[in-house]
Write a protein that holds these residues in place. Structure first.
Motif, mmCIF file in Angstrom:
data_model
loop_
_atom_site.group_PDB
_atom_site.id
_atom_site.type_symbol
_atom_site.label_atom_id
_atom_site.label_comp_id
_atom_site.label_asym_id
_atom_site.label_seq_id
_atom_site.Cartn_x
_atom_site.Cartn_y
_atom_site.Cartn_z
ATOM 1 N N PRO A 177 0.886 -1.324 0.146
ATOM 2 C CA PRO A 177 0.062 0.095 -0.107
ATOM 3 C C PRO A 177 0.890 1.266 -0.137
ATOM 4 O O PRO A 177 2.145 1.281 0.691
ATOM 5 N N PHE A 178 0.414 2.251 -0.753
ATOM 6 C CA PHE A 178 1.328 3.544 -0.981
ATOM 7 C C PHE A 178 2.840 3.279 -1.184
ATOM 8 O O PHE A 178 3.597 4.037 -0.784
ATOM 9 N N CYS A 179 3.189 1.981 -1.929
ATOM 10 C CA CYS A 179 4.512 1.872 -2.268
ATOM 11 C C CYS A 179 5.239 1.666 -0.960
ATOM 12 O O CYS A 179 6.678 1.853 -1.150
ATOM 13 N N LEU A 180 4.747 1.592 0.059
ATOM 14 C CA LEU A 180 5.600 1.198 1.207
ATOM 15 C C LEU A 180 6.576 -0.179 1.179
ATOM 16 O O LEU A 180 7.575 -0.178 1.503
ATOM 17 N N GLY A 181 6.126 -0.989 0.487
ATOM 18 C CA GLY A 181 6.749 -2.193 0.318
ATOM 19 C C GLY A 181 7.801 -1.949 -0.709
ATOM 20 O O GLY A 181 9.067 -2.447 -0.321
ATOM 21 N N LEU A 182 7.824 -1.179 -1.681
ATOM 22 C CA LEU A 182 8.810 -1.085 -2.479
ATOM 23 C C LEU A 182 10.102 -0.034 -1.675
ATOM 24 O O LEU A 182 11.292 -0.261 -1.718
ATOM 25 N N ALA A 183 9.655 0.942 -0.853
ATOM 26 C CA ALA A 183 10.447 1.811 0.055
ATOM 27 C C ALA A 183 11.130 0.977 0.832
ATOM 28 O O ALA A 183 12.385 0.908 1.183
ATOM 29 N N ALA A 184 10.530 -0.015 1.448
ATOM 30 C CA ALA A 184 11.116 -0.996 2.648
ATOM 31 C C ALA A 184 12.255 -1.932 1.696
ATOM 32 O O ALA A 184 13.369 -2.206 2.336
ATOM 33 N N LEU A 185 11.832 -2.367 0.589
ATOM 34 C CA LEU A 185 12.822 -3.226 -0.301
ATOM 35 C C LEU A 185 14.027 -2.320 -0.319
ATOM 36 O O LEU A 185 15.183 -2.981 -0.495
ATOM 37 N N ILE A 186 13.974 -1.041 -0.853
ATOM 38 C CA ILE A 186 15.059 -0.326 -1.379
ATOM 39 C C ILE A 186 15.959 -0.115 0.148
ATOM 40 O O ILE A 186 17.051 -0.278 -0.157
ATOM 41 N N TYR A 187 15.322 0.129 1.081
ATOM 42 C CA TYR A 187 16.111 0.395 2.517
ATOM 43 C C TYR A 187 16.807 -0.958 2.863
ATOM 44 O O TYR A 187 17.848 -0.851 3.403
ATOM 45 N N SER A 188 16.216 -2.111 2.665
ATOM 46 C CA SER A 188 16.633 -3.422 2.866
ATOM 47 C C SER A 188 17.828 -3.498 2.068
ATOM 48 O O SER A 188 18.979 -4.178 2.575
ATOM 49 N N ILE A 189 17.825 -3.080 0.952
ATOM 50 C CA ILE A 189 18.901 -3.364 0.023
ATOM 51 C C ILE A 189 20.402 -2.497 0.291
ATOM 52 O O ILE A 189 21.340 -2.982 0.293
#
Length: 114
Positions: free
Chosen positions: A47-59
């Motif tokens: 939702p609200f691209c939070l998963g994408l942001a979390a993936l970027i920070y994880s990388i």
């Protein structure tokens, strides 16, 4: 052949001693990057691209860990964790609201049809 049958090896046995001092415990735990949770959030709960942001920070956290920047990895991992929590809470809340509305709509339509 007095050294266990190995040719070319000296007949010296080496021992390694580890000294453990009671009361002192040193834990060097590597910072967590939450990459699996981020992948799940990106694929299933975004939702609200939070998963994408979390993936970027994880990388970014994994990259910092590989370079040896423990503080940077810990910071990016903490941000990824917060974004994953937000994405999971929003997705689960939305899913529950969808289920409740679906049940209510079916109940209302069933009572008017019967």
């Amino acid at each position: 052949m007095g050294n266990g049958g190995l040719t070319g090896q000296p007949g010296v046995v080496q021992h390694t001693a580890v000294n453990i001092t009671a009361g002192q415990q040193v834990i060097t735990e590597s910072p967590k990057d939450h990459i699996i949770w981020s992948l799940f959030s990106f694929v299933y709960a975004n939702p609200f691209c939070l998963g994408l942001a979390a993936l970027i920070y994880s990388i970014k956290a994994r990259d910092r860990k590989m370079v040896g920047d423990v503080d940077g990895a810990r910071h990016y991992g903490s941000t990824a964790r917060s974004l994953n929590i937000a994405a999971t809470v929003i997705a689960v809340t939305g899913f529950l609201i969808f289920i409740i509305i679906f049940i209510l709509v079916n109940l209302v339509s069933f009572t008017f049809m019967g």
